[in-house]
Design a protein around this motif. Structure first.
Motif, PDB file in Angstrom:
ATOM      1  N   HIS A  79       0.824  -1.218   0.000  1.00 21.31           N
ATOM      2  CA  HIS A  79       0.000   0.000   0.000  1.00 21.31           C
ATOM      3  C   HIS A  79       0.861   1.272   0.000  1.00 21.31           C
ATOM      4  N   LEU A  80       1.916   1.292   0.805  1.00 25.59           N
ATOM      5  CA  LEU A  80       2.773   2.479   0.853  1.00 25.59           C
ATOM      6  C   LEU A  80       3.480   2.707  -0.476  1.00 25.59           C
ATOM      7  N   ALA A  81       3.934   1.635  -1.113  1.00 21.37           N
ATOM      8  CA  ALA A  81       4.564   1.768  -2.430  1.00 21.37           C
ATOM      9  C   ALA A  81       3.559   2.299  -3.454  1.00 21.37           C
ATOM     10  N   ASP A  82       2.331   1.840  -3.366  1.00 24.29           N
ATOM     11  CA  ASP A  82       1.283   2.308  -4.275  1.00 24.29           C
ATOM     12  C   ASP A  82       1.003   3.787  -4.056  1.00 24.29           C
ATOM     13  N   ARG A  83       0.980   4.219  -2.805  1.00 19.86           N
ATOM     14  CA  ARG A  83       0.733   5.641  -2.507  1.00 19.86           C
ATOM     15  C   ARG A  83       1.834   6.522  -3.100  1.00 19.86           C
ATOM     16  N   GLN A  84       3.043   6.009  -3.165  1.00 11.77           N
ATOM     17  CA  GLN A  84       4.173   6.765  -3.711  1.00 11.77           C
ATOM     18  C   GLN A  84       4.221   6.735  -5.231  1.00 11.77           C
ATOM     19  N   THR A  85       3.877   5.600  -5.824  1.00  6.60           N
ATOM     20  CA  THR A  85       4.079   5.424  -7.263  1.00  6.60           C
ATOM     21  C   THR A  85       2.795   5.330  -8.079  1.00  6.60           C
ATOM     22  N   GLY A  86       1.695   4.939  -7.432  1.00 10.80           N
ATOM     23  CA  GLY A  86       0.456   4.705  -8.162  1.00 10.80           C
ATOM     24  C   GLY A  86       0.487   3.435  -8.993  1.00 10.80           C
ATOM     25  N   LEU A  87       1.480   2.597  -8.745  1.00  9.96           N
ATOM     26  CA  LEU A  87       1.657   1.365  -9.523  1.00  9.96           C
ATOM     27  C   LEU A  87       1.386   0.121  -8.680  1.00  9.96           C
ATOM     28  N   GLY A  88       0.509   0.239  -7.702  1.00 10.84           N
ATOM     29  CA  GLY A  88       0.349  -0.818  -6.711  1.00 10.84           C
ATOM     30  C   GLY A  88      -0.725  -1.856  -6.954  1.00 10.84           C
ATOM     31  N   THR A  89      -1.186  -2.035  -8.191  1.00 10.01           N
ATOM     32  CA  THR A  89      -2.143  -3.126  -8.399  1.00 10.01           C
ATOM     33  C   THR A  89      -1.389  -4.453  -8.424  1.00 10.01           C
ATOM     34  N   PHE A  90      -2.079  -5.487  -8.008  1.00  9.27           N
ATOM     35  CA  PHE A  90      -1.461  -6.806  -7.908  1.00  9.27           C
ATOM     36  C   PHE A  90      -2.530  -7.877  -8.137  1.00  9.27           C
ATOM     37  N   PRO A  91      -2.119  -9.068  -8.564  1.00 11.33           N
ATOM     38  CA  PRO A  91      -3.087 -10.152  -8.680  1.00 11.33           C
ATOM     39  C   PRO A  91      -3.493 -10.637  -7.279  1.00 11.33           C
ATOM     40  N   LEU A  92      -4.749 -11.036  -7.151  1.00 13.96           N
ATOM     41  CA  LEU A  92      -5.261 -11.548  -5.880  1.00 13.96           C
ATOM     42  C   LEU A  92      -5.976 -12.864  -6.143  1.00 13.96           C
ATOM     43  N   PHE A  93      -5.689 -13.846  -5.319  1.00 14.87           N
ATOM     44  CA  PHE A  93      -6.208 -15.200  -5.492  1.00 14.87           C
ATOM     45  C   PHE A  93      -6.683 -15.703  -4.142  1.00 14.87           C
ATOM     46  N   VAL A  94      -7.922 -16.191  -4.072  1.00 16.98           N
ATOM     47  CA  VAL A  94      -8.462 -16.787  -2.850  1.00 16.98           C
ATOM     48  C   VAL A  94      -9.071 -18.127  -3.238  1.00 16.98           C
ATOM     49  N   ASP A  96     -10.550 -21.954  -1.502  1.00 19.32           N
ATOM     50  CA  ASP A  96     -10.815 -22.898  -0.422  1.00 19.32           C
ATOM     51  C   ASP A  96     -10.443 -24.276  -0.944  1.00 19.32           C
ATOM     52  N   ASN A  97      -9.311 -24.800  -0.509  1.00 22.37           N
ATOM     53  CA  ASN A  97      -8.821 -26.085  -0.997  1.00 22.37           C
ATOM     54  C   ASN A  97      -9.596 -27.276  -0.436  1.00 22.37           C
ATOM     55  N   SER A  98     -10.469 -27.031   0.558  1.00 25.61           N
ATOM     56  CA  SER A  98     -11.309 -28.112   1.068  1.00 25.61           C
ATOM     57  C   SER A  98     -12.714 -28.026   0.472  1.00 25.61           C
ATOM     58  N   GLY A  99     -12.925 -27.073  -0.410  1.00 27.36           N
ATOM     59  CA  GLY A  99     -14.219 -26.892  -1.060  1.00 27.36           C
ATOM     60  C   GLY A  99     -14.016 -26.420  -2.489  1.00 27.36           C
ATOM     61  N   ARG A 100     -14.997 -25.696  -3.004  1.00 28.61           N
ATOM     62  CA  ARG A 100     -14.928 -25.278  -4.404  1.00 28.61           C
ATOM     63  C   ARG A 100     -15.019 -23.766  -4.591  1.00 28.61           C
ATOM     64  N   ASP A 101     -14.929 -22.985  -3.502  1.00 29.94           N
ATOM     65  CA  ASP A 101     -14.925 -21.527  -3.631  1.00 29.94           C
ATOM     66  C   ASP A 101     -13.619 -21.072  -4.260  1.00 29.94           C
ATOM     67  N   LEU A 102     -13.737 -20.107  -5.198  1.00 24.89           N
ATOM     68  CA  LEU A 102     -12.552 -19.610  -5.889  1.00 24.89           C
ATOM     69  C   LEU A 102     -12.773 -18.152  -6.271  1.00 24.89           C
ATOM     70  N   PHE A 103     -11.748 -17.335  -6.088  1.00 26.32           N
ATOM     71  CA  PHE A 103     -11.789 -15.926  -6.477  1.00 26.32           C
ATOM     72  C   PHE A 103     -10.462 -15.567  -7.118  1.00 26.32           C
ATOM     73  N   ILE A 104     -10.535 -14.835  -8.243  1.00 23.28           N
ATOM     74  CA  ILE A 104      -9.326 -14.392  -8.949  1.00 23.28           C
ATOM     75  C   ILE A 104      -9.544 -12.960  -9.429  1.00 23.28           C
ATOM     76  N   ASN A 133     -11.625  -6.761 -12.680  1.00 19.09           N
ATOM     77  CA  ASN A 133     -11.495  -7.989 -13.479  1.00 19.09           C
ATOM     78  C   ASN A 133     -11.672  -9.237 -12.614  1.00 19.09           C
ATOM     79  N   SER A 134     -12.635  -9.164 -11.696  1.00 15.37           N
ATOM     80  CA  SER A 134     -12.872 -10.250 -10.750  1.00 15.37           C
ATOM     81  C   SER A 134     -13.643 -11.392 -11.398  1.00 15.37           C
ATOM     82  N   GLN A 135     -13.243 -12.583 -11.027  1.00 13.12           N
ATOM     83  CA  GLN A 135     -13.993 -13.779 -11.382  1.00 13.12           C
ATOM     84  C   GLN A 135     -14.169 -14.572 -10.100  1.00 13.12           C
ATOM     85  N   MET A 136     -15.425 -14.946  -9.824  1.00  6.52           N
ATOM     86  CA  MET A 136     -15.710 -15.627  -8.568  1.00  6.52           C
ATOM     87  C   MET A 136     -16.593 -16.837  -8.839  1.00  6.52           C
TER      88      MET A 136
END
Length: 141
Positions: A79-94, A96-104, A133-136
């Motif tokens: 977050h601090l790097a993003d506040r300085q540069t504005g280049l702070g987007t990142f991929p996010l992955f969630v 549940d390996n014991s179920g079928r929930d998935l978020f990208i 660009n979320s897929q859930m």
């Protein structure tokens, strides 16, 4: 015979950029919600209905960590790097390996630094992330 299922919070993986997030808070530690409805119904004067499809894939992800979690350092640095540069987007992955929930999301951004609180016992930190660009997939356990 009825199905038997097991859920384990230890089987939930959260990856922010290249960092695996650890040290989840007690109770609900991740919440994912689409910001807008996928369809908006419009009913005409004669009762005909048309659904307008919304192309938005924006979601809000809230991650709760124990205040002692080293992942707070990782998210603070992002977050601090993003506040300085504005280049702070990142991929996010969630997942549940014991179920079928998935978020990208390929373009997540921390929109609010976690609040610092102190008390008699270890507390928690809540991180608010906006993800484009979320897929859930909401699956079963």
């Amino acid at each position: 015979m009825a199905g038997q299922y097991t859920y384990s919070s230890k089987q939930v993986s959260i990856i922010a950029g290249v960092a695996e997030i650890k040290g989840y808070g007690d109770g609900d530690f991740v919440s994912i919600e689409m910001v807008e409805d996928a369809f908006t119904p419009i009913s005409g004067a004669d009762g005909e209905v048309t659904w307008s499809q919304n192309p938005s894939t924006l979601s809000t992800v809230t991650i709760t960590l124990m205040s002692s979690s080293p992942s707070n350092d990782v998210l603070s640095a992002i977050h601090l790097a993003d506040r300085q540069t504005g280049l702070g987007t990142f991929p996010l992955f969630v997942k549940d390996n014991s179920g079928r929930d998935l978020f990208i999301s390929d373009a997540a951004r921390i929109i609010k630094m976690a609040t610092i609180t102190k008390g008699k016992e270890v507390g928690s930190r809540e991180w608010t992330i906006s993800a484009a660009n979320s897929q859930m997939f909401t699956g079963g356990n």
